[in-house]
Scaffold this motif. Structure first.
Motif, mmCIF file in Angstrom:
data_model
loop_
_atom_site.group_PDB
_atom_site.id
_atom_site.type_symbol
_atom_site.label_atom_id
_atom_site.label_comp_id
_atom_site.label_asym_id
_atom_site.label_seq_id
_atom_site.Cartn_x
_atom_site.Cartn_y
_atom_site.Cartn_z
ATOM 1 N N TYR A 31 21.772 12.481 -5.012
ATOM 2 C CA TYR A 31 23.242 12.765 -5.249
ATOM 3 C C TYR A 31 24.306 11.799 -4.848
ATOM 4 N N PRO A 32 25.107 11.803 -5.689
ATOM 5 C CA PRO A 32 26.131 10.784 -5.623
ATOM 6 C C PRO A 32 26.388 10.430 -3.956
ATOM 7 N N GLU A 33 26.478 11.435 -3.092
ATOM 8 C CA GLU A 33 26.796 11.240 -1.753
ATOM 9 C C GLU A 33 25.754 10.481 -0.711
ATOM 10 N N ASP A 34 24.524 10.289 -1.560
ATOM 11 C CA ASP A 34 23.347 9.683 -1.159
ATOM 12 C C ASP A 34 23.997 8.079 -1.056
ATOM 13 N N GLY A 35 24.768 7.534 -1.752
ATOM 14 C CA GLY A 35 25.360 6.348 -1.894
ATOM 15 C C GLY A 35 25.830 5.760 -0.538
ATOM 16 N N ASP A 38 0.967 -1.185 0.030
ATOM 17 C CA ASP A 38 -0.140 -0.039 -0.069
ATOM 18 C C ASP A 38 0.646 1.203 0.042
ATOM 19 N N GLU A 39 2.005 0.985 0.166
ATOM 20 C CA GLU A 39 2.995 2.346 0.053
ATOM 21 C C GLU A 39 3.676 2.482 -1.098
ATOM 22 N N ILE A 40 3.329 1.580 -2.128
ATOM 23 C CA ILE A 40 4.151 1.733 -3.365
ATOM 24 C C ILE A 40 3.365 2.804 -4.243
ATOM 25 N N GLU A 41 4.278 3.532 -4.934
ATOM 26 C CA GLU A 41 3.934 4.431 -5.746
ATOM 27 C C GLU A 41 4.417 4.186 -7.375
ATOM 28 N N PRO A 42 3.597 4.985 -8.130
ATOM 29 C CA PRO A 42 4.234 4.936 -9.532
ATOM 30 C C PRO A 42 5.733 5.061 -9.647
ATOM 31 N N MET A 43 6.367 4.126 -10.178
ATOM 32 C CA MET A 43 8.103 4.363 -10.062
ATOM 33 C C MET A 43 8.527 4.791 -11.537
ATOM 34 N N VAL A 44 9.471 5.361 -11.488
ATOM 35 C CA VAL A 44 10.367 5.901 -12.541
ATOM 36 C C VAL A 44 11.772 5.620 -12.499
ATOM 37 N N THR A 45 12.612 4.906 -13.181
ATOM 38 C CA THR A 45 14.236 4.973 -12.945
ATOM 39 C C THR A 45 14.807 6.352 -13.669
ATOM 40 N N TRP A 46 15.614 6.548 -12.672
ATOM 41 C CA TRP A 46 16.587 7.709 -13.242
ATOM 42 C C TRP A 46 17.958 7.220 -13.710
ATOM 43 N N GLY A 47 18.417 6.055 -13.516
ATOM 44 C CA GLY A 47 19.784 5.550 -13.616
ATOM 45 C C GLY A 47 19.909 4.471 -14.656
ATOM 46 N N LEU A 97 24.506 8.986 -13.396
ATOM 47 C CA LEU A 97 24.020 10.189 -13.529
ATOM 48 C C LEU A 97 24.657 10.999 -14.755
ATOM 49 N N ASP A 98 25.929 10.929 -14.939
ATOM 50 C CA ASP A 98 26.637 11.404 -15.840
ATOM 51 C C ASP A 98 26.264 10.946 -17.350
ATOM 52 N N TYR A 99 26.018 9.423 -17.340
ATOM 53 C CA TYR A 99 25.452 8.673 -18.473
ATOM 54 C C TYR A 99 23.903 9.412 -18.944
ATOM 55 N N MET A 100 23.308 9.667 -18.152
ATOM 56 C CA MET A 100 21.785 9.998 -18.197
ATOM 57 C C MET A 100 21.685 11.171 -18.332
ATOM 58 N N ALA A 101 22.791 12.328 -17.888
ATOM 59 C CA ALA A 101 22.766 13.627 -17.990
ATOM 60 C C ALA A 101 21.522 14.332 -17.351
ATOM 61 N N LEU A 102 21.602 13.820 -15.975
ATOM 62 C CA LEU A 102 20.723 14.438 -14.945
ATOM 63 C C LEU A 102 21.317 15.141 -13.943
ATOM 64 N N GLU A 103 21.148 16.111 -13.410
ATOM 65 C CA GLU A 103 21.259 16.884 -12.407
ATOM 66 C C GLU A 103 20.934 16.239 -10.959
ATOM 67 N N PRO A 104 21.680 16.196 -10.008
ATOM 68 C CA PRO A 104 21.109 15.698 -8.799
ATOM 69 C C PRO A 104 19.911 16.571 -8.172
ATOM 70 N N GLY A 105 19.049 16.195 -7.432
ATOM 71 C CA GLY A 105 18.075 17.011 -6.983
ATOM 72 C C GLY A 105 16.970 17.237 -8.286
ATOM 73 N N LYS A 161 28.400 5.269 -4.130
ATOM 74 C CA LYS A 161 28.520 6.546 -4.889
ATOM 75 C C LYS A 161 29.012 6.722 -6.115
ATOM 76 N N LYS A 162 30.066 5.763 -6.355
ATOM 77 C CA LYS A 162 30.721 6.040 -7.814
ATOM 78 C C LYS A 162 29.507 5.703 -8.832
ATOM 79 N N VAL A 163 28.773 4.565 -8.389
ATOM 80 C CA VAL A 163 27.911 3.899 -9.387
ATOM 81 C C VAL A 163 26.761 5.109 -9.804
ATOM 82 N N ILE A 164 26.310 5.907 -8.706
ATOM 83 C CA ILE A 164 25.419 6.874 -8.804
ATOM 84 C C ILE A 164 26.095 8.021 -9.984
#
Lengths: 471, 196
Positions: free
Chosen positions: A306-310, A282-291, A323-331, A316-319
């Motif tokens: 943010y990579p620091e969230d790892g 019941d806590e599941i929301e519609p999901m989207v992958t960012w990575g 993000l570099d590959y996906m061209a996405l800014e943290p946040g 951290k390195k994987v994030i």
């Protein structure tokens, strides 16, 4: 007798030889074959003068290379050779083939269930990692490599070490507008991309019991994205109702007898698993992958991390790399991510139910400007059914391309791919680097979420659409 | 397949987790109907720039990784697609041994069936090897019989676990189908008993 899981029951039933300390020799009830991972296996048989032991337990289709426009004329010479090779091999070795002209042609994991080849209690293999799909029926189904394909063709068996078992319990009821795809993406996001490694997963709980067969297939399909070769669901009345009347399913009294056997397969009350994880449905929301792996996903109201969230240096390195590959800014808010492509297809989400869900949202709307959207039904049967229901018109009127069946843009072996640097909302199963095309950026979502992204040009919460539509 | 007993060779270090088989061999190279010739496509999208030139920043293109036959990799190596083209490409390129903390199940099986030894070592030992082998030639000796891996000069030595059945297969280079066909009677008896 000690309570047993369905996994233990199927395993014991299929052991041809079981010596302590050695892998067991397991019998294979159904071997599905496609054009990409089989040519070297048939060639191996030819070189050693071996026949296919049980052509009657083997079924082939062509799906990975098949064009979804003008499917009869394959212009890529190497693709054509692979297709022709499967045709010749099936003829030579006496294997039934749903070829490109057959009304039963389609993605291997869509047509197995559709034809009733997939049944509870069976051991099912295919040279394709998404074979786990068939586990939705309470079958033990897993992907194998080409050497193993040859081994099964020659002997109808495989050497396998008994797997560890894991219960994946999805408690509670799903919210409205939350789908099977969101369940499995949430599970992988929560427990990680390899938490299932070495295990066979059994999905249990109220949220799972409430799913249709097609939705259960979506869940089991992506078991491999959690590292598990196989994932299954104990069969119940929903399973039996789905199977009744399909081509390879017995009829009349024989069917009733089968159902009685199938009922015995379900995991016994009190059976023990090697591991258990729980997630609140019941806590599941519609999901989207960012990575760039399927565990890198978040709810629609989340943000890019943010990579620091790892949790450790590796993560951290994987994030950062993702993000570099996906061209996405943290946040970045997920709802602020704009896409250029929408792909509704694949063995994960291209069944009739998936198309109906997407069509509900698409109906009466238009694809946003600058977006290329396409529907690739999972099989020719799905396509036909959708056309009978007029769904093709709904999609076409909105500006979607309506295609023939195949694996298509899930992996881009045929002419369908996402151009470098562009972003795609995709109902498929893998957001790996380059999966949908070199430099392509994939966001995995449910069919409903893909439909929403097609209309708005960015991700939206499909649960709120009735409030925000026609903006 | 070729037997593997003791292997000595140079290492290449790939400091990335979750390397999937789509990276090891991208889909555009899966269309061949042969088992051979996949090495030229190994890690294609990482090894080569868009203009077709080798990318010098990719680990396998470092001068120190030339002629490497042992690949040191991170967690969950070989995840994703079951394509056996991945081990075919690794082998054709020259790799006989992989060392990583964990592998995907299907990839692991596919390696063994092709005479590639996938060594599992604890994370800290793998990271030590990565440090030792980073940006320089670093040779390791892998002794399958004794399940040991060691270098000559840095004092690294470790033992590893492997299923005795897989070990036997690799040491002898056996054709698994021939072994199974010795149990033909058991298979027939099974088919009669359960009426398949």
């Amino acid at each position: 007798m000690k309570p047993r899981t369905i996994i233990d029951k199927i395993w014991n039933e299929h052991a041809v030889r079981a010596e302590a300390g050695k892998p067991n020799l397991m019998y294979v009830d159904l071997h599905m074959v496609h054009e990409v991972t089989s040519p070297q296996a048939f060639e191996g048989l030819r070189l050693s003068g071996r026949p296919v032991r049980r052509p009657d337990l083997t079924f082939a289709t062509m799906d990975h290379n098949v064009p979804t426009l003008n499917r009869e004329s394959i212009t890529d010479a190497i693709s054509k050779k692979q297709i022709d090779t499967l045709f010749d091999n099936c003829k030579e070795f006496g294997v039934e083939l749903a070829d490109i002209h057959s009304p039963n042609n389609g993605i291997v994991h869509i047509i197995g269930p559709e034809l009733g080849l997939t049944q509870p209690g069976k051991t099912i293999v295919c040279g394709d990692s998404h074979t786990s799909t068939h586990g939705a029926f309470g079958a033990l189904a897993f992907g194998i490599g080409t050497s193993e394909v040859e081994h099964v063709l020659a002997t109808q068996t495989l050497w396998q070490s008994p797997p560890k078992t894991m219960e994946v319990h999805v408690d509670g009821r799903l919210g409205t507008g939350v789908t099977a795809k969101d369940i499995i993406l949430s599970i992988i996001a929560k427990f990680g991309v390899d938490f299932g490694s070495g295990y066979v997963l059994e999905y249990t709980g109220e949220a799972i019991r409430g799913l249709t067969m097609e939705e259960r297939m979506t869940i089991c399909n992506m078991s491999i994205e959690a590292g598990a070769r196989a994932g299954l669901i104990s069969p119940d009345q929903v399973t039996f109702d789905y199977l009744k009347g399909r081509r390879f399913v017995p009829e009349g009294a024989a069917f009733d007898e089968k159902v009685n056997q199938w009922r015995q397969l379900a995991t016994d009350e009190g059976a023990e698993y090697d591991e258990r994880v729980v997630i609140a449905g019941d806590e599941i929301e519609p999901m989207v992958t960012w990575g760039t792996n399927p565990s890198q996903g978040v709810g629609i109201h989340g943000t890019v991390p943010y990579p620091e969230d790892g949790r450790n240096a590796t993560e951290k390195k994987v994030i950062k790399t993702s993000l570099d590959y996906m061209a996405l800014e943290p946040g970045t808010k997920i709802t602020d991510i704009h896409v250029q492509h929408v792909f509704l297809g694949s063995c994960t989400n291209a069944r009739i139910g998936d198309l109906r869900e997407a069509a509900k949202i698409i109906r009466g709307n238009k694809v946003a400007e600058g977006i290329r959207a396409m529907v690739v039904p999972g099989s020719q049967q799905v396509k036909l059914q959708a056309e009978e229901e007029g769904l093709d018109q709904v999609f076409k009127e909105a500006g979607f391309e309506w295609r023939d069946s195949g694996c298509s843009m899930c992996l881009g072996m045929n002419p369908d791919f996402v151009p470098e640097g562009e972003r795609c909302a995709s109902t498929s199963n893998r957001n790996f680097e380059g999966r949908q095309g070199k430099g392509a950026r994939t966001h995995l979502v449910s069919p409903a979420m893909a439909a929403g992204a097609a209309i708005y040009g960015h991700f939206v919460d499909v649960r709120n659409l009735d409030k925000t539509v026609s903006s | 397949m070729e037997a593997l007993t003791v292997h000595e060779g140079n290492t290449a270090v790939l400091e990335r987790a979750n390397v999937d088989t789509d990276q090891i061999i991208p889909k555009q190279f899966l269309k061949r109907v042969e088992r051979t010739g996949f090495g030229q496509f190994l890690f294609f999208d990482w090894r080569f720039k868009s203009d077709g030139e080798e990318d010098p920043s990719f680990e396998l293109n470092y001068p120190s990784a030339v002629n490497a036959s042992i690949l040191i990799a991170d967690h969950n190596f070989g995840s994703g697609s079951s394509r056996e083209h991945a081990p075919w490409a690794l082998q054709d390129y020259g790799f006989r041994v992989i060392v990583a903390p964990s592998y995907s199940d299907i990839f692991y099986n596919n390696c063994v069936k092709n005479g590639i030894l996938p060594v599992r070592l604890p994370e800290n030992q793998v990271y030590e090897l990565m440090q030792n082998g980073k940006n320089r030639e670093y040779h390791l000796t892998v002794d399958l019989q004794n399940q040991q891996i060691s270098d000559k000069n840095e004092g690294f030595q470790a033992t590893f676990e492997i299923d005795p059945y897989w070990k036997e297969m690799l040491l002898n280079g056996w054709d698994e189908i021939s072994i199974t066909l010795q149990y033909e009677e058991d298979i027939e008896a099974y088919e009669k008993r359960v009426k398949v």
